[in-house]
Design a protein around this motif. Structure first.
Motif, PDB file in Angstrom:
ATOM      1  N   PHE A 116      -5.490 -10.013  -7.854  1.00  0.00           N
ATOM      2  CA  PHE A 116      -4.886  -9.059  -6.920  1.00  0.00           C
ATOM      3  C   PHE A 116      -4.797  -9.639  -5.513  1.00  0.00           C
ATOM      4  O   PHE A 116      -3.762  -9.536  -4.852  1.00  0.00           O
ATOM      5  CB  PHE A 116      -5.668  -7.739  -6.895  1.00  0.00           C
ATOM      6  CG  PHE A 116      -5.048  -6.737  -5.952  1.00  0.00           C
ATOM      7  CD1 PHE A 116      -3.785  -6.204  -6.207  1.00  0.00           C
ATOM      8  CD2 PHE A 116      -5.694  -6.362  -4.780  1.00  0.00           C
ATOM      9  CE1 PHE A 116      -3.194  -5.309  -5.320  1.00  0.00           C
ATOM     10  CE2 PHE A 116      -5.111  -5.466  -3.893  1.00  0.00           C
ATOM     11  CZ  PHE A 116      -3.860  -4.932  -4.171  1.00  0.00           C
ATOM     12  N   GLN A 120      -1.170 -10.097  -3.913  1.00  0.00           N
ATOM     13  CA  GLN A 120      -0.831  -9.288  -2.731  1.00  0.00           C
ATOM     14  C   GLN A 120      -0.436 -10.180  -1.544  1.00  0.00           C
ATOM     15  O   GLN A 120       0.568  -9.935  -0.877  1.00  0.00           O
ATOM     16  CB  GLN A 120      -2.014  -8.394  -2.352  1.00  0.00           C
ATOM     17  CG  GLN A 120      -1.692  -7.410  -1.245  1.00  0.00           C
ATOM     18  CD  GLN A 120      -2.944  -6.720  -0.728  1.00  0.00           C
ATOM     19  OE1 GLN A 120      -3.943  -7.382  -0.420  1.00  0.00           O
ATOM     20  NE2 GLN A 120      -2.900  -5.402  -0.646  1.00  0.00           N
ATOM     21  N   ALA A 123       2.962 -11.728  -2.260  1.00  0.00           N
ATOM     22  CA  ALA A 123       4.062 -10.761  -2.171  1.00  0.00           C
ATOM     23  C   ALA A 123       4.333 -10.370  -0.722  1.00  0.00           C
ATOM     24  O   ALA A 123       5.493 -10.150  -0.337  1.00  0.00           O
ATOM     25  CB  ALA A 123       3.733  -9.533  -3.019  1.00  0.00           C
ATOM     26  N   SER A 164      -0.569  -6.355 -13.785  1.00  0.00           N
ATOM     27  CA  SER A 164       0.753  -6.997 -13.791  1.00  0.00           C
ATOM     28  C   SER A 164       1.847  -5.945 -13.936  1.00  0.00           C
ATOM     29  O   SER A 164       2.885  -6.010 -13.263  1.00  0.00           O
ATOM     30  CB  SER A 164       0.852  -8.019 -14.925  1.00  0.00           C
ATOM     31  OG  SER A 164      -0.197  -8.965 -14.820  1.00  0.00           O
ATOM     32  N   LEU A 167       2.058  -3.879 -10.563  1.00  0.00           N
ATOM     33  CA  LEU A 167       2.703  -4.610  -9.473  1.00  0.00           C
ATOM     34  C   LEU A 167       4.189  -4.806  -9.760  1.00  0.00           C
ATOM     35  O   LEU A 167       5.025  -4.750  -8.849  1.00  0.00           O
ATOM     36  CB  LEU A 167       2.010  -5.967  -9.270  1.00  0.00           C
ATOM     37  CG  LEU A 167       0.524  -5.898  -8.902  1.00  0.00           C
ATOM     38  CD1 LEU A 167      -0.033  -7.304  -8.680  1.00  0.00           C
ATOM     39  CD2 LEU A 167       0.279  -5.040  -7.669  1.00  0.00           C
ATOM     40  N   GLU A 170       5.987  -1.676  -8.712  1.00  0.00           N
ATOM     41  CA  GLU A 170       6.106  -1.475  -7.265  1.00  0.00           C
ATOM     42  C   GLU A 170       6.984  -2.516  -6.590  1.00  0.00           C
ATOM     43  O   GLU A 170       7.617  -2.240  -5.570  1.00  0.00           O
ATOM     44  CB  GLU A 170       4.719  -1.500  -6.611  1.00  0.00           C
ATOM     45  CG  GLU A 170       3.872  -0.287  -6.966  1.00  0.00           C
ATOM     46  CD  GLU A 170       2.694  -0.119  -6.012  1.00  0.00           C
ATOM     47  OE1 GLU A 170       2.780  -0.528  -4.840  1.00  0.00           O
ATOM     48  OE2 GLU A 170       1.667   0.419  -6.473  1.00  0.00           O
ATOM     49  N   TRP A 171       7.007  -3.727  -7.117  1.00  0.00           N
ATOM     50  CA  TRP A 171       7.652  -4.820  -6.387  1.00  0.00           C
ATOM     51  C   TRP A 171       9.036  -5.210  -6.912  1.00  0.00           C
ATOM     52  O   TRP A 171       9.677  -6.097  -6.345  1.00  0.00           O
ATOM     53  CB  TRP A 171       6.741  -6.051  -6.359  1.00  0.00           C
ATOM     54  CG  TRP A 171       5.450  -5.805  -5.620  1.00  0.00           C
ATOM     55  CD1 TRP A 171       5.169  -4.748  -4.791  1.00  0.00           C
ATOM     56  CD2 TRP A 171       4.257  -6.612  -5.644  1.00  0.00           C
ATOM     57  NE1 TRP A 171       3.886  -4.841  -4.303  1.00  0.00           N
ATOM     58  CE2 TRP A 171       3.298  -5.980  -4.800  1.00  0.00           C
ATOM     59  CE3 TRP A 171       3.905  -7.805  -6.271  1.00  0.00           C
ATOM     60  CZ2 TRP A 171       2.024  -6.509  -4.587  1.00  0.00           C
ATOM     61  CZ3 TRP A 171       2.633  -8.329  -6.067  1.00  0.00           C
ATOM     62  CH2 TRP A 171       1.711  -7.689  -5.227  1.00  0.00           C
ATOM     63  N   VAL A 178       6.635  -9.684 -11.942  1.00  0.00           N
ATOM     64  CA  VAL A 178       5.214  -9.915 -12.215  1.00  0.00           C
ATOM     65  C   VAL A 178       4.987  -9.762 -13.712  1.00  0.00           C
ATOM     66  O   VAL A 178       5.295  -8.713 -14.287  1.00  0.00           O
ATOM     67  CB  VAL A 178       4.307  -8.911 -11.464  1.00  0.00           C
ATOM     68  CG1 VAL A 178       2.843  -9.323 -11.608  1.00  0.00           C
ATOM     69  CG2 VAL A 178       4.692  -8.802  -9.994  1.00  0.00           C
TER      70      VAL A 178
END
Ligand code: NAI
Length: 249
Positions: A116, A120, A123, A164, A167, A170-171, A178
């Motif tokens: 993480f 993070q 990203a 995974s 994320l 969200e991304w 991910v």
């Protein structure tokens, strides 16, 4: 045409001084990426970098301890990476009843929280530069099924699989993919002696393909997830295990 060419891409591999990480760094470099190898042992890292450069690849080293937020921030402070391979990991072998909290914490902090921290930080840089990227988190078949005496490790790796997915969800809006890579048992310097023992041979007999994985068995899955060849893949996991997960009950 398969788009696994990584020319012009910058990649970070954590825990790259040995084993799978060292191999992954070489594979990404051979595909054209400029690779940064991160790990704690400077001497081993320099050797790994020299090996890749000798083969014509572009590589450099950065000191990185994934359990140390300051170290992660420093290693990720430069220009955004296009590809991040979260490979660093440790294990603890022993019955759950006898597992010390210090061992539990060490495994969770490295294998789950470390993933993480690095994801993070990576990203944040990708978003700041308005570019996407691919993050590949190395989990394990032990993140999908369990075995005895590896409670902390299996729990951390299951967390990596779910992290995974979270994320990825969200991304995706930032163009960041991910995914998790779940290898079965791969022969490395560290486990070669065990797999030559009777217990190791018995374990191999439970793998449908009746063999251990070779490092090169992970090249295709790694490049698929890391490159544009996997551009529509996010929040998923690839298992490469010789069929171990579907072994007969
Ligand atoms: P390894 O012990 O050779 O490699 C792990 C690397 O992570 C080492 O270079 C180590 O120095 C580094 N590392 C450990 N703690 C770190 C920290 N705090 N900060 C930075 N680097 C750190 O083991 P191997 O087998 O190459 O494992 C690599 C990854 O693959 C691990 O995540 C492991 O769980 C996973 N894996 C390995 C399998 C196998 O059969 N070898 C099977 C499934 C998953």
């Amino acid at each position: 045409m398969l788009k696994a060419d990584l020319a012009g891409r910058r990649a970070l591999v954590t825990g790259a001084s040995s084993g799978l990480g060292r191999h992954f760094a070489g594979v990404l470099a051979a595909a054209g990426a400029e690779v940064v190898l991160g790990a704690r042992r400077a001497e081993a890292l320099e050797e790994a970098v020299a090996g890749i450069v000798a083969e014509g690849g572009r590589a450099s080293a950065v000191r990185l301890d994934v359990t140390d937020a300051g170290s992660v921030a420093a290693a990720l402070a430069g220009p955004a990476f296009d590809i991040v391979i979260n490979n660093a990991g440790v294990t603890h072998d022993g019955p759950a009843l006898g597992t010390a909290m210090a061992d539990w914490d060490r495994v969770i902090d490295t294998d789950l929280s470390g993933v993480f921290r690095v994801a993070q930080a990576a990203a944040e840089r990708m978003v700041a530069e308005g570019r996407g990227g691919s993050i590949v988190n190395v989990a394990s078949i032990l993140g999908l099924r369990v075995a005895g005496h590896v409670a902390a490790y299996a729990t951390a790796k299951a967390g990596v699989v779910q992290l995974s997915r979270a994320l990825a969800l969200e991304w995706a809006r930032h163009g960041i993919r991910v995914n998790a890579l779940c290898p079965g048992y791969i022969e490395t310097d560290l486990n070669r002696d065990f797999f030559a023992s009777d217990a190791g041979k018995a374990l191999i007999r439970r793998v449908p393909q009746r063999r251990l994985g070779r490092l090169s068995d992970l090249d295709g899955p790694l490049l698929l997830l890391a490159s544009e060849a996997g551009s529509f893949m996010t929040g998923t996991e690839i298992v490469a295990d010789g069929g171990h997960l579907v072994s007969s009950l």
